[in-house]
Design a protein around this motif. Structure first.
Motif, PDB file in Angstrom:
ATOM      1  N   GLU A   4      -0.156  29.048  23.085  1.00 47.62           N
ATOM      2  CA  GLU A   4       1.112  28.125  23.428  1.00 47.62           C
ATOM      3  C   GLU A   4       2.006  28.736  23.276  1.00 47.62           C
ATOM      4  O   GLU A   4       3.209  28.039  23.349  1.00 47.62           O
ATOM      5  CB  GLU A   4       0.671  27.086  22.477  1.00 47.62           C
ATOM      6  N   HIS A  23       6.673  25.048  16.482  1.00 49.66           N
ATOM      7  CA  HIS A  23       5.774  23.861  16.955  1.00 49.66           C
ATOM      8  C   HIS A  23       4.492  23.851  15.792  1.00 49.66           C
ATOM      9  O   HIS A  23       4.034  25.010  15.258  1.00 49.66           O
ATOM     10  CB  HIS A  23       4.998  24.759  18.421  1.00 49.66           C
ATOM     11  N   HIS A  25       1.508  20.765  14.113  1.00 50.32           N
ATOM     12  CA  HIS A  25       0.401  19.804  14.454  1.00 50.32           C
ATOM     13  C   HIS A  25       0.558  18.687  13.259  1.00 50.32           C
ATOM     14  O   HIS A  25      -0.545  18.139  12.755  1.00 50.32           O
ATOM     15  CB  HIS A  25      -0.795  20.171  14.875  1.00 50.32           C
ATOM     16  N   HIS A  93      -0.698  15.567  19.926  1.00 51.97           N
ATOM     17  CA  HIS A  93      -0.563  16.822  19.836  1.00 51.97           C
ATOM     18  C   HIS A  93       0.177  17.305  18.728  1.00 51.97           C
ATOM     19  O   HIS A  93      -0.287  17.830  17.672  1.00 51.97           O
ATOM     20  CB  HIS A  93      -0.199  17.480  20.976  1.00 51.97           C
TER      21      HIS A  93
HETATM   22 ZN   LIG Z   1      -0.113  22.965  19.644  1.00 53.32          ZN
END
Ligand SMILES: [Zn+2]
Length: 169
Positions: A4, A23, A25, A93
């Motif tokens: 990612e 980033h 989750h 996500h």
């Molecule tokens: Zn992710």
């Protein structure tokens, strides 16, 4: 390499002011990415996340995918949704947090998750009073002070069992 990485590439490409991107989750945040209930700051330490958090849906422009952001086209699309904000949710996500330093984006990430958990609890009790735009502005300014960030960073570094070093790094 992390698959990612276009999340980071897309944001760095479009935002000259951004020097750090997180980033994650966060399970407390995801419910707000799949429902109409907006995730907004209602807890003072979450002012840093900003008044309105957009939700990026990869399906809008890329149909059905694994939901992972694996191409620069997807990363750029996410960066467009983020705009000049600090935080965007990602449908089903997680979220992305952009800022000027690692300390800033870690602080925003931690309190984004804390605020999401508190908001989930509060919504069960009744109508929620969110922070006003001025409260968000005033509290954010306080949180962006180097001393505020030093203190929080030292605490989290200690909790993680990491030395903060001479300059708190
Ligand atoms: Zn992710």
């Amino acid at each position: 390499m992390y698959s990612e990485r276009p999340i980071h590439g897309g944001i760095y490409e479009s935002r000259g002011d951004v020097l750090a991107v997180v980033h994650n989750h966060s399970p407390s945040v995801v419910p707000f990415s799949v429902t109409d209930t907006p995730l907004r700051p209602m807890f003072h330490l979450a002012a840093l996340i900003g008044p309105e958090l957009p939700v990026w849906d990869i399906r809008d422009n890329f149909q059905d995918t694994s939901l992972l952001v694996t191409t620069m086209e997807q990363g750029r699309d996410l960066a467009r949704c983020l705009g000049d904000r600090r935080v965007s949710l990602m449908r089903g996500h997680g979220c992305v947090i952009a800022g000027k330093s690692i300390r800033e984006v870690v602080m925003a990430s931690v309190y984004l998750q804390v605020n999401a958990g508190l908001l989930l609890e509060s919504l069960r009790l009744g109508e929620v009073k969110y922070l006003s735009p001025s409260e968000i502005e005033l509290m954010s300014a306080s949180q962006m002070r180097p001393t505020s960030q030093e203190r929080a960073w030292e605490y989290w570094a200690n909790r993680a069992g990491r030395p903060t070093g001479e300059n708190g790094r």
